[in-house]
Scaffold this active site. Structure first.
Site, short mmCIF file in Angstrom:
data_model
loop_
_atom_site.label_atom_id
_atom_site.label_comp_id
_atom_site.label_asym_id
_atom_site.label_seq_id
_atom_site.Cartn_x
_atom_site.Cartn_y
_atom_site.Cartn_z
N LYS A 109 0.85 -1.21 0.00
CA LYS A 109 0.00 0.00 0.00
C LYS A 109 0.88 1.24 0.00
O LYS A 109 0.63 2.20 -0.71
CB LYS A 109 -0.87 0.00 1.26
CG LYS A 109 -2.15 -0.73 1.08
CD LYS A 109 -3.26 -0.03 1.85
CE LYS A 109 -4.61 -0.47 1.31
NZ LYS A 109 -5.45 -1.15 2.21
N ARG A 110 1.89 1.19 0.84
CA ARG A 110 2.80 2.31 1.01
C ARG A 110 3.53 2.62 -0.31
O ARG A 110 3.60 3.76 -0.76
CB ARG A 110 3.79 1.91 2.11
CG ARG A 110 4.92 2.81 2.38
CD ARG A 110 4.43 4.07 3.10
NE ARG A 110 5.48 5.06 3.08
CZ ARG A 110 6.42 5.11 3.99
NH1 ARG A 110 6.43 4.25 4.98
NH2 ARG A 110 7.36 6.04 3.92
#
Ligand code: GLU
Length: 496
Positions: free
Chosen positions: A259-260
């Site tokens: 996600k990051r």
């Protein structure tokens, strides 16, 4: 109608829990291409039963993203259709009814285990290095007894009663037969304690009631595919053709993107989210072309496709189950190619919002004049105002250091400006046929390099070291303004 002549009915079934990303866009696209190729119906089903993860804006963004890619559907929450409602949150009773049916048949059971008991069970299983699974405590509680406990207010979930012997074999179109031992399939929860059906039940019920012929979905569903097969079998329903797509890997090809990492991409001008790609200057044709080829190919040569060519060329047989690394360089390439294929008027309209976003008031008539001279030079719509914003400035503000050309001093450059002014002011017009021969003669006369003479002129007129073709640009700017700008530059250079 025989089994293999069934009408093609496919669905895209997003959960409105987040933004539409490449993976979702690609799943939708392949469903759409199949239906357009084969004839049939495309259903949009919103899987919104997870109240905790529900994101208010997600559904609209998903719809906008699909429309941007050129994907539309025949049946859906906004369109209606014969098998609605198409929003799972409006189908709670339907799932409850089918869950009861499974209970009555002995294919599902009420489970009263507390979360404490379940986490203790899980802990012990981990300690024993066992695969986490439900230990079956409530499997054999007689239904009558269970219903009494429910009536007395006890909290419960419903679990599927997976057979514990034998094996289950399911066929995926891309991967062939997948066989698992039934004892490895958990007694999955199909209805939660809040009464909402989980995906495993809801999607199977909906796919059946909506007469879905092909399920094209992400590969994250492969582990529970045998469960889905068993649920359909318990109801005695036909199975759809299963197609589980490839996974996306990070650009390096090493592992899935976190996600990051996805969020960080924006700093480099990339994104895995469709609406971001639009803002970043990608044309939908390029994105569609790009994602189509991330898991499908026509042959090993052809790579430029528009939507109608994709529809003609598409076939399920050419889908590739191997993981695909996200390749943004390829996206940039497709973007340049598709931008160059656009009609001038179309491109002019598409770049207009990017000028506005950069603070310019850019009228369409001027944009239509500019578009032909920048079309070859931009790799993204967002680049248009960067190289052509000066057309909409009242004044340009060249930097002295840009006006002074390599190998010359300010006085020499001032002289170039003076002479350029004399030449260009004597012309009836400045355009691509008038001005350049005269300016080339000046290059000869001064025994300088063309880059030096044209460099002064370019920076004076556009305020930039890099610009679209100079004489075409000057034609659009107009002789008076051009001359005024040269005068200003001359002054700056003389004062230096
Ligand atoms: N709602 C599921 C998801 O978004 C749909 C999966 C499917 O296509 O069946 O992952």
């Amino acid at each position: 109608m025989s089994e293999n002549q069934k009408e093609v009915r496919v669905r895209f079934a997003p959960s409105p829990t987040g933004r539409l990303h490449l993976g979702g866009g690609r799943t939708a696209l392949y469903n759409y291409l199949l239906v357009k190729k084969m004839g049939g119906k495309f259903i949009l089903r919103i899987e919104d039963t997870d109240q905790k993860r529900y994101v208010e804006t997600a559904e609209q963004e998903i719809i906008d993203g699909l429309h941007w890619l050129g994907i539309d559907w025949d049946e859906g929450p906004d369109k209606g259709g014969p098998y609605g409602p198409y929003r799972q949150s409006q189908r709670k009773e339907i799932y409850q009814r089918y869950a009861e049916q499974l209970i009555d048949q002995g294919d599902a059971f009420y489970c009263f285990c507390s979360t404490d008991r379940l986490s203790e069970m899980k802990r012990l299983q981990q300690q024993r290095k066992e695969f986490p699974h439900y230990d079956g405590l409530c499997r054999d509680i007689p239904v009558e007894e269970a219903r009494k406990r429910i009536a007395a207010g006890e909290s419960y979930v419903i679990r599927f009663k997976t057979p514990k012997e034998g094996t289950t074999t399911v066929r995926d179109l891309l991967r062939g037969e997948i066989t698992v031992e039934n004892k490895t399939i958990d007694d999955y929860i199909i209805v939660k304690s809040d009464g909402w059906a989980l995906y495993h039940l809801a999607a199977m019920v909906d796919d059946h009631l909506m007469k879905i012929s092909h399920v094209i979905r992400g590969s994250e569903w492969i582990p529970t595919l045998p469960l889905h097969h068993l649920i359909l079998k318990a109801f005695g329903w036909d199975e759809p053709v299963w197609i589980h797509l490839s996974v996306f890997l990070k650009p390096s090809g090493k592992g899935k993107m976190s996600k990051r990492e996805s969020a960080d991409l924006i700093k480099d001008g990339y994104s895995i989210f469709l609406t971001d790609l639009k803002d970043l200057g990608y044309v939908d044709e390029a994105v569609t072309n790009w994602i189509a080829l991330m898991g499908w190919s026509y042959d090993d040569r052809t790579e430029i496709f528009n939507m109608s060519q994709l529809i003609d060329a598409f076939s399920l047989e050419h889908l590739n189950p191997s993981p695909a690394a996200i390749n943004f360089t390829k996206l940039d390439y497709f973007n340049g190619v598709h931008i160059r294929m656009l009609e001038i008027d179309d491109l002019a309209q598409r770049i207009q919002p990017y000028f506005e976003a950069d603070g310019y008031t850019a009228d369409l008539d001027t944009l239509k004049k500019i578009t032909p001279i920048i079309q070859e030079r931009i790799a993204g719509l967002d680049e248009a105002p960067k190289i052509a914003g000066f057309f909409f400035e009242k004044e340009v503000h060249p930097k002295l250091e840009d006006l002074v050309q390599k190998g010359l001093d300010a006085a020499q450059c001032a002289d170039i400006a003076t002479k350029s002014y004399q030449i260009l002011s004597a012309l009836p017009v400045i355009d691509k046929d008038h001005g350049e021969p005269e300016m080339r003669a000046l290059v000869e006369e001064l025994a300088l390099k063309p880059a030096q003479v044209f460099g002064v002129l370019r920076v004076a007129v556009t305020g930039q070291k890099i610009s679209p073709p100079l004489f075409e640009s000057m034609e659009i700017i107009g002789q008076d303004v051009v001359l005024e700008r040269i005068k200003n530059a001359e002054k700056m250079l003389k004062a230096a």
